[in-house]
Design a protein around this motif. Structure first.
Motif, mmCIF file in Angstrom:
data_model
loop_
_atom_site.group_PDB
_atom_site.id
_atom_site.type_symbol
_atom_site.label_atom_id
_atom_site.label_comp_id
_atom_site.label_asym_id
_atom_site.label_seq_id
_atom_site.Cartn_x
_atom_site.Cartn_y
_atom_site.Cartn_z
ATOM 1 N N ASN A 140 0.836 -1.213 0.000
ATOM 2 C CA ASN A 140 0.000 0.000 0.000
ATOM 3 C C ASN A 140 0.865 1.256 0.000
ATOM 4 N N ARG A 141 1.919 1.232 0.848
ATOM 5 C CA ARG A 141 2.807 2.385 0.882
ATOM 6 C C ARG A 141 3.491 2.599 -0.463
ATOM 7 N N ILE B 19 2.342 1.711 -3.377
ATOM 8 C CA ILE B 19 1.351 2.209 -4.335
ATOM 9 C C ILE B 19 1.103 3.699 -4.123
ATOM 10 N N ARG B 20 0.959 4.097 -2.812
ATOM 11 C CA ARG B 20 0.717 5.520 -2.535
ATOM 12 C C ARG B 20 1.906 6.381 -2.977
ATOM 13 N N ALA C 179 3.995 5.673 -5.381
ATOM 14 C CA ALA C 179 3.991 5.741 -6.849
ATOM 15 C C ALA C 179 2.964 6.733 -7.351
ATOM 16 N N LEU C 180 1.751 6.694 -6.732
ATOM 17 C CA LEU C 180 0.710 7.634 -7.141
ATOM 18 C C LEU C 180 1.146 9.069 -6.882
ATOM 19 N N ALA C 181 1.769 9.300 -5.710
ATOM 20 C CA ALA C 181 2.246 10.652 -5.401
ATOM 21 C C ALA C 181 3.284 11.113 -6.412
ATOM 22 N N VAL D 168 3.516 10.133 -9.506
ATOM 23 C CA VAL D 168 2.819 10.420 -10.763
ATOM 24 C C VAL D 168 2.159 11.791 -10.710
ATOM 25 N N VAL D 169 1.509 12.088 -9.562
ATOM 26 C CA VAL D 169 0.847 13.381 -9.423
ATOM 27 C C VAL D 169 1.855 14.517 -9.507
#
Length: 244
Positions: A31-32, A34-35, A37-39, A41-42
Motif C-alpha cells: 500500500n505504501r 502504491i501511494r 507511486a501515485l504521489a 505520478v501526481v
C-alpha cells in the motif's frame, strides 16, 4: 500423548499468527509503495503542466515583443523613407495638405547669367571700376532651395573652400540674386573676413560686393552663401582680383 497434542496445537496457532502478521506487513508495504507511486505520478503531472504553462507564457510574450519590434521598425522605416516626391501631398497637423515648393521662374536664372556676363564684359573692356582686374572665380546661378521630403523647402547653402597660394591683390566678391528673401554672404581670405546681407527683389537683380586685401601669404579662400528661411531666389557670385 495429551501433552504432545497440546504442544503441537500451540505451535500451529503461533505459526498461523506469525503468518498473518507477515501478510499484514506485506500488505502495508504494498500500500505504501502504491501511494508513493501515485504521489510521484501526481508530482510529475504537476511539473509537466507547469512547464507547459510557462512555455506558453514565454512564447506569447516573445511573439508580442516580436510583433511590437516589427511594428516599430515599420514605423521608423515609414518615417525615414524619402520615397515621397515633391508632388505628393500629405496631411498636415492642422488637417490641411502641405503644398509642394514652387519652381523658380526660368527668367531668374537667365537674368543672373546676364549679370555674370556683364561682369566679365566689364573686365574685358577695362571699365573704370574693373581696370586691370581678372576673373578669379565664378559660381552659379543656383536656386536658393531644393525640394525635400513632401515638397518642403531645404535651403541650398553654397560653401566653397579653396586651398592654394593666393596672389597679392584686392579680391572683390560680388553676389547677385533675384527673387524673394535674403542671403547672407561670408567672404574669407586667410584670417580676414567680411559679411553682408543682401535682400533679393523679384523684379530685378540685386547685388552686393565685399572686398579683402591679401599680401600674397594667404593660402585659404572661402565663400559661403546662406539663404534665410523661406527664401526663393536664384543667386550667383564672381570673385575679381585687382593686382597691386
Amino acid at each position: 500423548m495429551f501433552t504432545a497434542a497440546i504442544t503441537e496445537d500451540c505451535c500451529d496457532n503461533r505459526s498461523t499468527e506469525w503468518g498473518s502478521e507477515m501478510d499484514d506487513k506485506h500488505s502495508n508495504n504494498r500500500n505504501r509503495a502504491i501511494r508513493a507511486a501515485l504521489a510521484a505520478v501526481v508530482v510529475a503531472a504537476m511539473i509537466i503542466a507547469a512547464t507547459v504553462a510557462l512555455t506558453s507564457l514565454i512564447g506569447g510574450q516573445g511573439e508580442r515583443s516580436g510583433q511590437g519590434a516589427h511594428a516599430s521598425k515599420e514605423q521608423t522605416s515609414s518615417a525615414a523613407s524619402p520615397s515621397a516626391s515633391p508632388s505628393d501631398a500629405t496631411e498636415g497637423s492642422t488637417g490641411g495638405k502641405q503644398k509642394p515648393a514652387p519652381e523658380l521662374p526660368a527668367s531668374y536664372a537667365r537674368q543672373i547669367e546676364e549679370s555674370l556676363d556683364a561682369g566679365k564684359l566689364a573686365i574685358e573692356n577695362g571699365d573704370s571700376q574693373s581696370a586691370g582686374a581678372e576673373l578669379a572665380a565664378q559660381f552659379g546661378p543656383s536656386p536658393s532651395y531644393s525640394a525635400g521630403t513632401y515638397g518642403l523647402r531645404q535651403p541650398n547653402v553654397a560653401r566653397n573652400v579653396e586651398n592654394f597660394q593666393i596672389e597679392a591683390g584686392t579680391y572683390q566678391l560680388t553676389v547677385y540674386c533675384i527673387g524673394t528673401g535674403n542671403l547672407t554672404a561670408d567672404f574669407e581670405i586667410g584670417t580676414a573676413a567680411k559679411r553682408d546681407t543682401i535682400r533679393c527683389d523679384d523684379k530685378r537683380v540685386e547685388q552686393t560686393t565685399l572686398s579683402i586685401d591679401s599680401d600674397g601669404h594667404d593660402t585659404t579662400r572661402i565663400v559661403t552663401i546662406t539663404p534665410s528661411y523661406g527664401t526663393a531666389c536664384a543667386y550667383a557670385y564672381q570673385i575679381l582680383r585687382i593686382p597691386r
